[in-house]
Write a protein that holds these residues in place. Structure first.
Motif, mmCIF file in Angstrom:
data_model
loop_
_atom_site.group_PDB
_atom_site.id
_atom_site.type_symbol
_atom_site.label_atom_id
_atom_site.label_comp_id
_atom_site.label_asym_id
_atom_site.label_seq_id
_atom_site.Cartn_x
_atom_site.Cartn_y
_atom_site.Cartn_z
ATOM 1 N N SER A 1 0.831 -1.209 0.000
ATOM 2 C CA SER A 1 0.000 0.000 0.000
ATOM 3 C C SER A 1 0.865 1.258 0.000
ATOM 4 C CB SER A 1 -0.934 -0.001 1.217
ATOM 5 O OG SER A 1 -1.839 -1.088 1.171
ATOM 6 N N ALA A 2 1.950 1.234 0.778
ATOM 7 C CA ALA A 2 2.852 2.379 0.838
ATOM 8 C C ALA A 2 3.529 2.608 -0.515
ATOM 9 C CB ALA A 2 3.895 2.173 1.926
ATOM 10 N N ALA A 3 3.921 1.534 -1.180
ATOM 11 C CA ALA A 3 4.554 1.664 -2.492
ATOM 12 C C ALA A 3 3.572 2.224 -3.513
ATOM 13 C CB ALA A 3 5.077 0.305 -2.948
ATOM 14 N N ALA A 4 2.319 1.775 -3.443
ATOM 15 C CA ALA A 4 1.295 2.272 -4.367
ATOM 16 C C ALA A 4 1.023 3.750 -4.122
ATOM 17 C CB ALA A 4 0.015 1.450 -4.204
ATOM 18 N N ARG A 5 0.962 4.144 -2.845
ATOM 19 C CA ARG A 5 0.720 5.541 -2.518
ATOM 20 C C ARG A 5 1.889 6.420 -2.981
ATOM 21 N NH1 ARG A 5 -2.241 7.967 1.226
ATOM 22 N NH2 ARG A 5 -3.910 6.875 0.139
ATOM 23 N N ALA A 6 3.102 5.911 -2.884
ATOM 24 C CA ALA A 6 4.264 6.668 -3.343
ATOM 25 C C ALA A 6 4.222 6.869 -4.856
ATOM 26 C CB ALA A 6 5.552 5.953 -2.941
ATOM 27 N N ALA A 7 3.713 5.858 -5.575
ATOM 28 C CA ALA A 7 3.618 5.959 -7.027
ATOM 29 C C ALA A 7 2.511 6.911 -7.460
ATOM 30 C CB ALA A 7 3.380 4.572 -7.632
ATOM 31 N N ASN A 8 1.477 7.030 -6.619
ATOM 32 C CA ASN A 8 0.344 7.897 -6.943
ATOM 33 C C ASN A 8 -0.195 8.501 -5.649
ATOM 34 O OD1 ASN A 8 -1.973 9.168 -7.794
ATOM 35 N ND2 ASN A 8 -2.928 7.337 -8.677
ATOM 36 N N PRO A 9 0.293 9.669 -5.248
ATOM 37 C CA PRO A 9 -0.131 10.274 -3.978
ATOM 38 C C PRO A 9 -1.625 10.557 -3.895
ATOM 39 C CG PRO A 9 1.874 11.322 -4.803
ATOM 40 C CD PRO A 9 1.362 10.449 -5.897
ATOM 41 N N ARG A 10 -2.310 10.629 -5.037
ATOM 42 C CA ARG A 10 -3.748 10.903 -5.022
ATOM 43 C C ARG A 10 -4.585 9.631 -4.989
ATOM 44 N NH1 ARG A 10 -5.016 15.185 -9.708
ATOM 45 N NH2 ARG A 10 -6.972 15.312 -8.510
ATOM 46 N N LEU A 11 -3.926 8.484 -4.961
ATOM 47 C CA LEU A 11 -4.618 7.195 -4.964
ATOM 48 C C LEU A 11 -5.414 7.007 -3.674
ATOM 49 C CD1 LEU A 11 -4.945 4.360 -6.353
ATOM 50 C CD2 LEU A 11 -2.987 3.631 -4.966
ATOM 51 N N THR A 12 -6.662 6.540 -3.804
ATOM 52 C CA THR A 12 -7.482 6.212 -2.640
ATOM 53 C C THR A 12 -7.213 4.768 -2.239
ATOM 54 O OG1 THR A 12 -9.236 7.769 -3.233
ATOM 55 C CG2 THR A 12 -9.834 5.951 -1.780
ATOM 56 N N VAL A 13 -6.803 4.564 -0.993
ATOM 57 C CA VAL A 13 -6.463 3.235 -0.484
ATOM 58 C C VAL A 13 -7.490 2.826 0.566
ATOM 59 C CG1 VAL A 13 -4.718 1.814 0.655
ATOM 60 C CG2 VAL A 13 -4.014 3.642 -0.912
ATOM 61 N N VAL A 14 -8.171 1.714 0.309
ATOM 62 C CA VAL A 14 -9.197 1.210 1.228
ATOM 63 C C VAL A 14 -8.824 -0.200 1.641
ATOM 64 C CG1 VAL A 14 -11.642 0.668 1.540
ATOM 65 C CG2 VAL A 14 -10.977 2.613 0.104
ATOM 66 N N TRP A 15 -8.746 -0.433 2.947
ATOM 67 C CA TRP A 15 -8.504 -1.775 3.469
ATOM 68 C C TRP A 15 -9.812 -2.377 3.958
ATOM 69 C CZ3 TRP A 15 -3.496 -2.200 6.940
ATOM 70 C CH2 TRP A 15 -2.360 -2.004 6.129
ATOM 71 N N GLY A 16 -9.916 -3.690 3.796
ATOM 72 C CA GLY A 16 -11.055 -4.426 4.312
ATOM 73 C C GLY A 16 -10.584 -5.758 4.870
ATOM 74 N N GLY A 17 -11.514 -6.614 5.219
ATOM 75 C CA GLY A 17 -11.137 -7.902 5.774
ATOM 76 C C GLY A 17 -11.171 -7.911 7.292
ATOM 77 N N PRO A 18 -10.796 -9.036 7.909
ATOM 78 C CA PRO A 18 -10.913 -9.194 9.367
ATOM 79 C C PRO A 18 -10.173 -8.138 10.169
ATOM 80 C CG PRO A 18 -10.478 -11.307 8.315
ATOM 81 C CD PRO A 18 -10.308 -10.274 7.258
ATOM 82 N N THR B 1 -1.474 4.210 10.176
ATOM 83 C CA THR B 1 -0.274 3.977 9.375
ATOM 84 C C THR B 1 0.021 5.144 8.433
ATOM 85 O OG1 THR B 1 -1.525 2.882 7.601
ATOM 86 C CG2 THR B 1 -0.702 1.493 9.410
ATOM 87 N N GLY B 2 -1.002 5.931 8.106
ATOM 88 C CA GLY B 2 -0.809 7.050 7.206
ATOM 89 C C GLY B 2 -0.909 6.708 5.738
ATOM 90 N N VAL B 3 -1.066 5.421 5.395
ATOM 91 C CA VAL B 3 -1.189 5.033 3.987
ATOM 92 C C VAL B 3 -2.578 4.511 3.661
ATOM 93 C CG1 VAL B 3 1.274 4.506 3.784
ATOM 94 C CG2 VAL B 3 -0.333 2.692 4.392
ATOM 95 N N VAL B 4 -3.451 4.436 4.668
ATOM 96 C CA VAL B 4 -4.803 3.927 4.476
ATOM 97 C C VAL B 4 -5.796 5.073 4.637
ATOM 98 C CG1 VAL B 4 -6.534 2.262 5.249
ATOM 99 C CG2 VAL B 4 -4.099 1.691 5.400
ATOM 100 N N ASP B 5 -6.600 5.305 3.626
ATOM 101 C CA ASP B 5 -7.579 6.392 3.675
ATOM 102 C C ASP B 5 -8.847 5.992 4.417
ATOM 103 O OD1 ASP B 5 -6.220 8.437 2.011
ATOM 104 O OD2 ASP B 5 -6.403 6.909 0.454
ATOM 105 N N ALA B 6 -9.229 4.726 4.296
ATOM 106 C CA ALA B 6 -10.467 4.273 4.935
ATOM 107 C C ALA B 6 -10.435 2.767 5.101
ATOM 108 C CB ALA B 6 -11.680 4.680 4.102
ATOM 109 N N CYS B 7 -11.215 2.273 6.072
ATOM 110 C CA CYS B 7 -11.361 0.843 6.305
ATOM 111 C C CYS B 7 -12.824 0.458 6.120
ATOM 112 C CB CYS B 7 -10.912 0.460 7.708
ATOM 113 S SG CYS B 7 -9.129 0.553 7.969
#
Length: 239
Positions: free
Chosen positions: A80-97, A109-115
């Motif tokens: 996720s951190a590598a993806a955010r570095a490649a595209n700072p405007r990328l929306t990162v959403v985590w899910g799962g347990p 963590t600073g790299v996750v926009d929403a859960c």
């Protein structure tokens, strides 16, 4: 499919982990996003998953990651951190347990926009719209964002409304090879009998599995339901 969706794919990532089960959670998400260009990257099989996700992230609208506590969590964070570095405007959403039970630590963590807590199909679809329109993720039902009060996890949707699983999103042959047999993972329900159980009808399950068995020349089907026997009549009908 629109040219816009082709230019801006939705990337779904399965972190490195043990086992060769099919990522049914990502399959459900991708199948729900009808009309979108969805790319599933499986860290257990891809030789360079971080590089693959990073390459896709440059033009992606959203990165969705399913997260389990333990070693997969570290891999999810690194990718996720590598993806955010490649595209700072990328929306990162985590899910799962892990994201459902410990969203605050994920957001810290600073790299996750929403859960996405609980069922994530509707939440991710709404998050995608917000990302493209530069809207607020805090207004999306089912999402936990930093600085906002945590709401209860979303219950699963009514089963019959669920999109049919698009196994073409996965490299099923790679899964068959890893298992040494043509074994398909399938989920016919959500939840357990003590809470909000939702199950596909026996007729729909039979029709879907009949078609999948013929298409993929299956030798086995594994039901990955949390509680397959929640409704005994339904289980009998499927059998």
């Amino acid at each position: 499919m629109s040219r816009k969706s082709k230019r801006h794919p939705v990337v779904l990532y399965q972190p490195r982990d043990e086992g060769a089960w099919m990522p049914l959670a990502l399959l459900a998400l991708g199948s729900h996003l009808s009309g979108e260009h969805v790319v599933v990257v499986d860290g257990r099989f891809d030789l360079a998953p971080e590089a693959r996700v990073t390459e896709l992230a440059a033009d992606a609208s959203c990165l969705g990651v399913t997260v389990r506590t333990g070693p997969p969590l570290r891999d999810a964070l690194r990718v996720s951190a590598a993806a955010r570095a490649a595209n700072p405007r990328l929306t990162v959403v985590w899910g799962g347990p892990h994201a459902t039970e410990a969203p605050r630590s994920c957001l810290a963590t600073g790299v996750v926009d929403a859960c996405a807590r609980g069922a994530g199909e509707e939440s991710l679809a709404a998050a995608l719209v917000a990302a493209r329109e530069r809207g607020s993720l805090g207004e999306v039902r089912g999402l936990a964002v930093k600085g906002e009060a945590l709401l209860p996890p979303e219950p699963p949707p009514e089963a019959e409304w669920a999109a049919r699983a698009r196994y073409s999103l996965l490299d099923v042959e790679r899964h068959f090879y890893a298992r040494g047999r043509r074994r398909l993972d399938y989920c016919s329900s959500r939840g357990v009998r003590e809470s909000s159980f939702r199950g596909l009808s026996a007729d729909r399950v039979g029709a879907e599995l009949g078609e999948l068995a013929e298409r993929y020349r299956l030798s086995e089907v594994v039901f990955r339901d949390e509680d397959f026997y929640a409704l005994s009549a339904r289980a009998d009908g499927i059998a």
